[in-house]
Design an enzyme around this catalytic site. Structure first.
Site, PDB file in Angstrom:
ATOM      1  N   ASP A 173     -35.165  74.487  18.431  1.00  0.00           N
ATOM      2  CA  ASP A 173     -34.532  75.807  18.345  1.00  0.00           C
ATOM      3  C   ASP A 173     -34.175  76.137  16.901  1.00  0.00           C
ATOM      4  OD1 ASP A 173     -33.575  78.217  19.327  1.00  0.00           O
ATOM      5  OD2 ASP A 173     -31.565  77.458  19.708  1.00  0.00           O
ATOM      6  N   CYS A 235     -33.635  92.676  41.670  1.00  0.00           N
ATOM      7  CA  CYS A 235     -32.294  92.248  41.255  1.00  0.00           C
ATOM      8  C   CYS A 235     -31.939  92.807  39.880  1.00  0.00           C
ATOM      9  CB  CYS A 235     -32.227  90.721  41.242  1.00  0.00           C
ATOM     10  SG  CYS A 235     -30.614  90.066  40.748  1.00  0.00           S
ATOM     11  N   CYS A 288     -24.578  86.548  32.137  1.00  0.00           N
ATOM     12  CA  CYS A 288     -25.877  86.958  32.685  1.00  0.00           C
ATOM     13  C   CYS A 288     -26.607  85.793  33.345  1.00  0.00           C
ATOM     14  CB  CYS A 288     -26.742  87.623  31.613  1.00  0.00           C
ATOM     15  SG  CYS A 288     -27.307  86.533  30.297  1.00  0.00           S
ATOM     16  N   CYS A 292     -26.856  85.062  37.947  1.00  0.00           N
ATOM     17  CA  CYS A 292     -28.266  85.038  38.347  1.00  0.00           C
ATOM     18  C   CYS A 292     -28.451  84.216  39.618  1.00  0.00           C
ATOM     19  CB  CYS A 292     -29.112  84.452  37.222  1.00  0.00           C
ATOM     20  SG  CYS A 292     -30.874  84.313  37.637  1.00  0.00           S
TER      21      CYS A 292
END
Length: 418
Positions: A173, A235, A288, A292
């Site tokens: 990353d 969704c 978020c 889910c």
């Protein structure tokens, strides 16, 4: 297999190595290359990655995938905010990152632990002293270090199997790449409406690391094989539950409104209209992901590196890990639901002590105290409630700080709890 006379051959999924003292001839090298491009080699890499502790692994050719072309438009809209590194042109073409690159190995590492999600913990934390939320991924050891160690170990294993020289570069990353897109095309999942990679079995609480290599490896998905389907369906929970409305449309995020950006990447003052929606978040945000449906039954890891750090505190300031030899069981502080008063009262030296080897150090001391002041201003703390006078005095001291970022945020918090 070893014969009584003649050369020896080491047989395995990675190579047939001519083991005599003579140099490999062209035919041997060609055979090596053919075998490297076989699915058996990719299968060996995937198995080895899982042996290193990764939960998912896939291989993809280093191509300029269609999704990468959307980057320029996203940047033109200003959605990157102050994150200038996202404008690096190499992020739109993996071929530009490493000379001679042929393949990318993408690995996923689960960091989800058994602690409650923020959407559940928020209700439990409403009573008692004000507390904040540090994003789940930052509770333990810096994931960059954990990922890098595992990726480098995988490369070492590959070099032990494939003796012809090849180049490999590890990114935990940290590189000019869009790992989610590479992971999608490696068959590891689909990109959800919250812009994160989702996997049907793992959810989204995982880190992505990559190995770029000059080896031409067989992709995990064969030519013509379909990509993982988008299972978000109708969704919209991630979009509707984002308190700052950062998801401006499905699959598109305005990072300038994202709480993770505001609490980590933004170096200046947080825009006033976004302060109240930030709630109790002091480093990152998990909302978020927490809402889910694919994370409802997401597996948890027992890896010690990702468990929430817990400290035993002496007078709320000097701290050591609770399980350290000779430590006394005094008041605990944790990166899970940390007390805001504890965080706000940290000196810069104490910040370096507590967050050594932690992702939280990225926001720096002044950034964390800024965030904590905002969270205190959003807390239910009011006159005549427990701790009000003590925290009010702390905020008054911070409002006189020589750091404008801290003093302004503390003054805002004071105006809210009076």
């Amino acid at each position: 297999m070893e014969m009584d006379s003649g050369p020896r051959w080491a047989a395995g999924p990675f190579f047939y190595l001519y083991a005599s003292r003579r140099k490999p001839n062209c035919g041997t090298i060609l055979l090596m290359d053919i075998l490297t491009r076989s699915g058996a080699v990719t299968a060996w890499i995937v198995d080895r990655a899982k042996a290193e502790g990764f939960d998912l692994c896939g291989v993809v050719r280093a191509e300029k995938f269609p999704e990468l072309a959307h980057t320029s438009e996203w940047l033109k809209r200003g959605y990157a905010g102050e994150m200038k590194y996202l404008s690096d042109p190499r992020r739109s073409d993996p071929q530009s990152v490493l000379d001679g690159i042929r393949s990318v190995i993408v690995c996923a590492l689960n960091y989800n632990t058994a602690r409650p999600y923020s959407t559940i913990a928020a209700a439990d934390a409403e009573s008692g002293e004000p507390r904040g939320w540090i994003s789940r991924y930052a509770w333990g050891q810096d994931y960059h270090e954990v990922l890098r160690e595992k990726l480098e170990s995988l490369v070492t294993a590959m070099r032990g199997q494939y003796q012809r020289p090849f180049e490999a570069r590890v990114y935990a990353d940290t590189g000019p790449l869009q790992e989610r897109i590479l992971a999608k095309h490696a068959g590891l999942g689909w990109i959800g409406k919250n812009t994160l990679l989702l996997n049907q079995g793992l959810g989204s609480f995982f880190f992505l690391g990559v190995i770029l290599t000059t080896l031409e490896l067989a992709p995990t998905l064969a030519a013509g094989e379909a990509l993982p389907p988008d299972l978000c369906g109708t969704c919209r929970r991630c979009i509707d539950e984002c308190p700052t409305e950062a998801l401006v449309e499905p699959y598109v995020m305005d990072a300038r409104r994202c709480i993770s950006y505001l609490t980590i990447e933004l170096r200046g003052s947080i825009p006033e209209e976004l302060r109240e929606p930030m709630g109790w978040q002091v480093f990152g945000c998990d909302i978020c992901q927490d809402v889910c449906p694919w994370n409802r039954r997401a597996p948890v890891t027992e890896a010690a590196q990702f468990q929430a750090r817990v400290f035993a505190a002496d007078n709320g300031r000097q701290a050591r890990t609770v399980d350290s030899p000779g430590s006394e069981q005094t008041q605990e502080q944790s990166f899970f639901l940390p007390a805001l008063e504890w965080l706000a009262g940290m000196s810069e030296k104490e910040f370096r002590q507590f967050f050594r080897g932690s992702p939280v150090k990225r926001t720096k001391w002044r950034g964390l105290v800024r965030n904590v002041c905002i969270a205190l201003g959003n807390s239910p703390l009011r006159r005549n409630t427990p701790g009000h006078e003590r925290i009010r005095a702390l905020l008054e001291r911070l409002s006189a700080s020589a750091e404008p970022l801290i003093s302004e945020s503390a003054q805002w918090a004071l105006s809210r709890i009076e």
